[in-house]
Design a protein around this motif. Structure first.
Motif, short mmCIF file in Angstrom:
data_model
loop_
_atom_site.label_atom_id
_atom_site.label_comp_id
_atom_site.label_asym_id
_atom_site.label_seq_id
_atom_site.Cartn_x
_atom_site.Cartn_y
_atom_site.Cartn_z
N ALA A 1 17.85 -24.20 37.52
CA ALA A 1 16.31 -24.92 37.55
C ALA A 1 15.87 -24.64 38.96
N ALA A 2 14.61 -24.64 39.09
CA ALA A 2 13.93 -24.58 40.28
C ALA A 2 12.73 -25.30 40.36
N VAL A 3 12.56 -25.98 41.54
CA VAL A 3 11.34 -26.68 41.72
C VAL A 3 10.67 -25.55 42.63
N ILE A 4 9.60 -24.62 42.26
CA ILE A 4 9.00 -23.74 43.00
C ILE A 4 7.82 -24.15 43.73
N GLN A 5 8.08 -23.90 45.05
CA GLN A 5 6.69 -24.34 45.94
C GLN A 5 6.00 -22.94 46.05
N ALA B 1 11.94 -15.42 45.63
CA ALA B 1 12.34 -16.69 46.46
C ALA B 1 12.67 -16.23 47.98
N THR B 2 11.98 -16.90 48.73
CA THR B 2 12.18 -16.65 50.20
C THR B 2 13.05 -17.72 50.79
N GLU B 3 13.46 -18.75 50.11
CA GLU B 3 14.29 -19.85 50.51
C GLU B 3 14.60 -20.83 49.39
N LEU B 4 15.88 -20.96 49.30
CA LEU B 4 16.60 -21.78 48.23
C LEU B 4 17.34 -22.81 48.88
N ASN B 5 17.11 -24.43 48.25
CA ASN B 5 17.82 -25.02 48.90
C ASN B 5 18.30 -26.33 47.70
N LEU B 6 19.52 -26.34 47.50
CA LEU B 6 20.04 -27.30 46.46
C LEU B 6 19.58 -28.61 46.37
N VAL C 1 24.84 -28.83 32.16
CA VAL C 1 24.83 -29.23 33.64
C VAL C 1 23.81 -28.46 34.53
N ILE C 2 22.63 -29.12 34.83
CA ILE C 2 21.81 -28.43 35.36
C ILE C 2 22.03 -28.55 36.84
N ILE C 3 21.89 -27.09 37.52
CA ILE C 3 21.92 -26.96 38.99
C ILE C 3 20.55 -26.85 39.53
N ALA C 4 20.10 -27.69 40.34
CA ALA C 4 18.64 -27.56 40.49
C ALA C 4 18.29 -27.21 41.95
N TYR C 5 17.26 -26.23 42.13
CA TYR C 5 17.02 -25.98 43.62
C TYR C 5 15.48 -26.08 43.85
N HIS C 6 15.18 -26.26 45.17
CA HIS C 6 13.91 -26.07 45.43
C HIS C 6 13.67 -24.68 46.09
N ALA C 7 12.78 -24.03 45.78
CA ALA C 7 12.52 -22.49 46.13
C ALA C 7 10.98 -22.44 46.92
N LEU C 8 11.19 -21.85 47.74
CA LEU C 8 9.80 -21.17 48.41
C LEU C 8 9.65 -19.95 47.95
N ALA C 9 8.65 -19.71 47.37
CA ALA C 9 8.31 -18.41 46.46
C ALA C 9 7.02 -17.67 46.99
N GLN C 10 6.93 -16.26 46.78
CA GLN C 10 5.79 -15.80 47.41
C GLN C 10 5.66 -14.44 46.51
N GLY C 11 4.54 -14.01 46.42
CA GLY C 11 4.25 -12.80 45.49
C GLY C 11 3.07 -13.01 44.65
N ILE D 1 3.14 -26.96 43.25
CA ILE D 1 4.30 -26.70 42.79
C ILE D 1 3.92 -26.16 41.35
N LEU D 2 4.77 -24.98 41.23
CA LEU D 2 4.56 -24.17 39.76
C LEU D 2 5.18 -24.79 38.76
N LEU D 3 4.69 -25.18 37.50
CA LEU D 3 5.43 -25.37 36.32
C LEU D 3 4.75 -24.37 35.16
N ALA D 4 5.68 -24.27 34.20
CA ALA D 4 5.55 -23.16 33.31
C ALA D 4 5.49 -23.63 31.89
N ARG D 5 4.79 -23.19 31.01
CA ARG D 5 4.96 -23.56 29.58
C ARG D 5 5.53 -22.58 28.95
N ASN D 6 6.81 -22.85 27.95
CA ASN D 6 7.69 -21.93 27.38
C ASN D 6 7.04 -21.46 26.13
#
Length: 177
Positions: A48-52, A100-105, A117-127, A57-62
């Motif tokens: 999972a990603a908390v995308i900055q 993703a230009t940076e990923l941090n757990l 089991v969810i492995i969540a990251y913070h992601a700095l993103a561009q594009g 923060i970017l959230l999406a609808r499935n």
């Protein structure tokens, strides 16, 4: 999506709930009485990603959530041969077209309802955002305006917000009757 094993993948015999001694003691599992194959039913790793993105923060609808107004983190299954970091960078690219230009757990969270089991990251993103067919919409939220949800990825988002000095609010789900 939950699949139920009924037949042994080795010999096609009917599986049965059989209690057997294991390292942790007696355990009942689906087992094959013919070839002794065991269905361990271990949790699946989900990323999972908390995308900055653009300082929000970017959230999406499935697309599968036809009757829902819920927006959530970008998530996906880890694939064989990739690290969790490679997997979440791939998922972000596939689902949003962002790099993703940076990923941090952030942390690891249980989601027992789905045996994950969810492995969540913070992601700095561009594009430029271009959603995959899996997603129908996205929204960008200010950090102090976002609401978390009381489940695996919602706790990851709350932990990330707390780490930045915000006091996250949680939405309440309607009780099922």
């Amino acid at each position: 999506m939950q699949h139920e094993y009924k037949f042994c993948p080795n010999c096609a015999s009917d599986l049965q709930l059989i209690t057997q001694a294991e390292d942790g003691g007696e355990k009942q599992r689906l087992r094959c009485p013919e070839c002794a194959w065991t269905h361990w039913n271990n949790p699946t790793p989900v990323l999972a990603a908390v995308i900055q993105y653009q300082d929000r923060i970017l959230l999406a609808r499935n697309a599968a959530w036809a009757n829902s107004k819920m927006y959530a983190l970008i998530t996906g299954f880890m694939e064989a041969g990739e690290t969790p970091q490679e997997g979440i960078a791939r998922e972000i690219k596939e689902e949003t077209n962002l790099d993703a230009t940076e990923l941090n757990l952030i942390g690891v969270y249980d989601f027992q309802r789905m045996n994950q089991v969810i492995i969540a990251y913070h992601a700095l993103a561009q594009g430029e955002v271009r959603l995959s067919p899996e997603l129908v919409d996205y929204k960008l939220y200010e950090y102090d305006a976002i609401k978390c949800w009381p489940a695996g990825t919602g706790y990851a988002l709350a932990d990330w917000l707390k780490g930045r000095g915000y006091n996250p609010e949680f939405i309440e789900f309607a009780k099922r009757v």
